[in-house]
Scaffold this active site. Structure first.
Site, PDB file in Angstrom:
ATOM      1  CG  ASP A  80      10.410  -2.731   1.792  1.00  0.00           C
ATOM      2  OD1 ASP A  80      10.538  -4.786   1.974  1.00  0.00           O
ATOM      3  OD2 ASP A  80       9.985  -2.133   2.480  1.00  0.00           O
ATOM      4  CG  HIS A 378       3.424   0.170  -3.110  1.00  0.00           C
ATOM      5  ND1 HIS A 378       3.877   1.234  -3.226  1.00  0.00           N
ATOM      6  CD2 HIS A 378       4.744  -0.330  -1.596  1.00  0.00           C
ATOM      7  CE1 HIS A 378       4.540   1.996  -3.040  1.00  0.00           C
ATOM      8  NE2 HIS A 378       5.877   0.972  -1.873  1.00  0.00           N
ATOM      9  CG  ASP A 429      -6.128  -1.291  -7.488  1.00  0.00           C
ATOM     10  OD1 ASP A 429      -5.110  -1.255  -6.548  1.00  0.00           O
ATOM     11  OD2 ASP A 429      -6.799  -2.203  -7.702  1.00  0.00           O
ATOM     12  CD  GLU A 438       4.344  -1.576   1.211  1.00  0.00           C
ATOM     13  OE1 GLU A 438       5.959  -1.817   1.358  1.00  0.00           O
ATOM     14  OE2 GLU A 438       4.202  -0.225   2.014  1.00  0.00           O
TER      15      GLU A 438
END
Length: 459
Positions: A80, A378, A429, A438
């Site tokens: 993020d 991710h 995956d 992530e």
């Protein structure tokens, strides 16, 4: 002195039955290089001229402006675009500890300068985040608005509020962990930059005093962090920080904290639970005997669902203690027999080998290492075409075109270690599979020193 402290020693329950040396084709030196490249990909702010990860650009240059403070820089936490101060500080502490313990190996592999740069990028930001003795900014960005968006850091349109702790809104855990990061980093820089090391130590002392006198968990003050990195308590951070400050200053007053709880027997070491790390630093004598340890059929230590962070910290503790035992020509006894220093190193190698590809799937969980590694990480920046290639801004929802793509990431996030397989050694995956796909900065940090050691011990 540390050797005279009566301390509740921990029994780290690590499975030591060796499964063999694993594949011999793993290039630990390459893995080490990539582990430090990863931190360059996670950088926020204005990138330096020697930036090696070229698909990244400047981002979040006005962080802190709403609060009237300069908070440009630092690291994004994971996939993020939020800067979470609690795991951020632990990352810097662990990068520093890796560098302290394995400085010679890092230097021999020509990676010491990169390790120092990774640490300093973090401490430079933490200095900004600590503008007053009893003020510490512990988060930049709003997780609730950030997570529904899929944008490159360079294109962020989500709010960038800055959250802080202070005397009226304390957070002893956050303040103490940041103090530990400053103190550990001061030890790293003292031989080469004494002025900078002294500055770091000043910040460490101020934050430790703040943490000691203003109790409470930080998410009571920075409530936005509660759902992302909620702390289970602050006593372990106070202990952890006090040991680092003692090592950095030699002042025995910092050992007063050791009169309290030592945390008892712990089986995990992480961004939220520092007792084991503190116990290792203090005791220098630890029992790595097998007890109540779960492992996958493929041989991976299993602590908690989808989180290789616990495995990387366990390998760091084992490798570090192997060094301690070697230094003092010591062994220790377990019910199954006597454990030699090399047993710990071989154990650590077996876990690293699993992470790097010696596992039932023959998958490297370090991105960019080998040919079979996660291709759909991710991670916003890795999954969206580089701003250097396509400068057209990607909107909050427009980025989901990339998120939902079945294609591999256009940017390889070299050195990132994803959360990893499940208890049955399975891994899916998929970019949407955040539980397994992530990466976080706290997962890779403990591996830096371990990889440096393995690169020289198993050529």
């Amino acid at each position: 002195m540390l050797s005279s402290i009566i301390f509740g020693l921990v029994s780290l329950c690590i499975f030591l039955l060796v499964h063999g040396d694993g594949v011999t084709s793993i290039d630990y030196g390459e893995a080490l290089n990539k582990s430090l490249l990863y931190y360059e990909a996670q950088r926020s702010g204005k990138l330096p001229p020697n930036q090696r990860v070229q698909w990244r650009g400047y981002s979040a240059l006005s962080d802190g402006s709403e609060a009237g403070v300069d908070l440009e820089g630092g690291y994004y936490d994971a996939g993020d675009n939020v800067k979470f101060g609690f795991p951020f500080s632990f990352t810097i502490t662990m990068l520093s500890w890796s560098t302290i313990e394995f400085q010679a190996q890092l230097k021999e592999k020509d990676e010491l300068s990169h390790a120092l740069e990774a640490i300093k990028w973090g401490t430079d930001y933490l200095i900004k985040a600590h503008p007053e003795p009893h003020v510490l900014y512990g988060q930049v960005g709003d997780g609730d608005s950030d997570h529904p968006c899929w944008q490159r850091p360079e294109d962020m349109t989500t709010p960038r509020p800055a959250y802080r702790i202070d005397e009226d809104n304390p957070g002893a855990d956050l303040a103490a962990e940041t103090a530990a990061a400053f103190a550990a980093a001061s030890l790293v820089f003292k031989p080469t930059n004494e002025i900078y090391a002294s500055l770091l130590l000043t910040h460490a002392k101020q934050l430790f005093e703040f943490a000691s006198n203003y109790e409470g968990v930080y998410q009571s003050s920075i409530t936005q962090a509660a759902k992302f990195y909620s702390s289970s308590g602050y006593e372990d951070e106070l202990l952890w920080a006090s040991v680092w400050l003692f090592l950095a200053t030699g002042e025995e007053s910092y050992l007063d904290t050791l009169e309290g709880s030592s945390g008892g027997t712990r089986s995990r070491f992480s961004w939220d639970d520092k007792y084991l790390g503190a116990q290792v630093l203090v005791s220098k004598v630890i029992s790595f005997c097998e007890k109540n340890v779960i492992k996958t059929l493929g041989g991976l230590l299993w602590f908690i669902s989808y989180d290789l962070q616990y495995v990387t910290t366990a390998t760091f503790i084992a490798t570090t203690y192997s060094e301690y035992l070697t230094t003092y020509s010591a062994t220790f006894d377990c019910p199954g027999g006597t454990i030699q220093p090399n047993d710990l190193l071989v154990f650590a190698k077996s876990q690293v080998d699993y992470i790097l590809g010696s596992n039932p799937r023959n998958t490297s969980y370090m991105v960019g290492l080998g040919s079979n590694y996660p291709k759909q990480v991710h991670h916003r920046g890795a999954s969206i075409v580089s701003i250097k290639i396509n400068p057209e801004p990607v909107t909050c929802l427009g980025g989901f075109l990339y998120f939902n793509s079945s294609e591999p990431d256009p940017n390889v996030l070299d050195g990132a270690v994803v959360s990893g397989p499940d208890e049955n050694d399975n891994f899916n995956d998929l970019r949407s599979n955040y539980e397994q796909a992530e990466p976080t900065t706290v997962t890779t940090a403990p591996l830096v020193g371990v990889l440096a050691k393995l690169a020289l011990s198993f050529k």
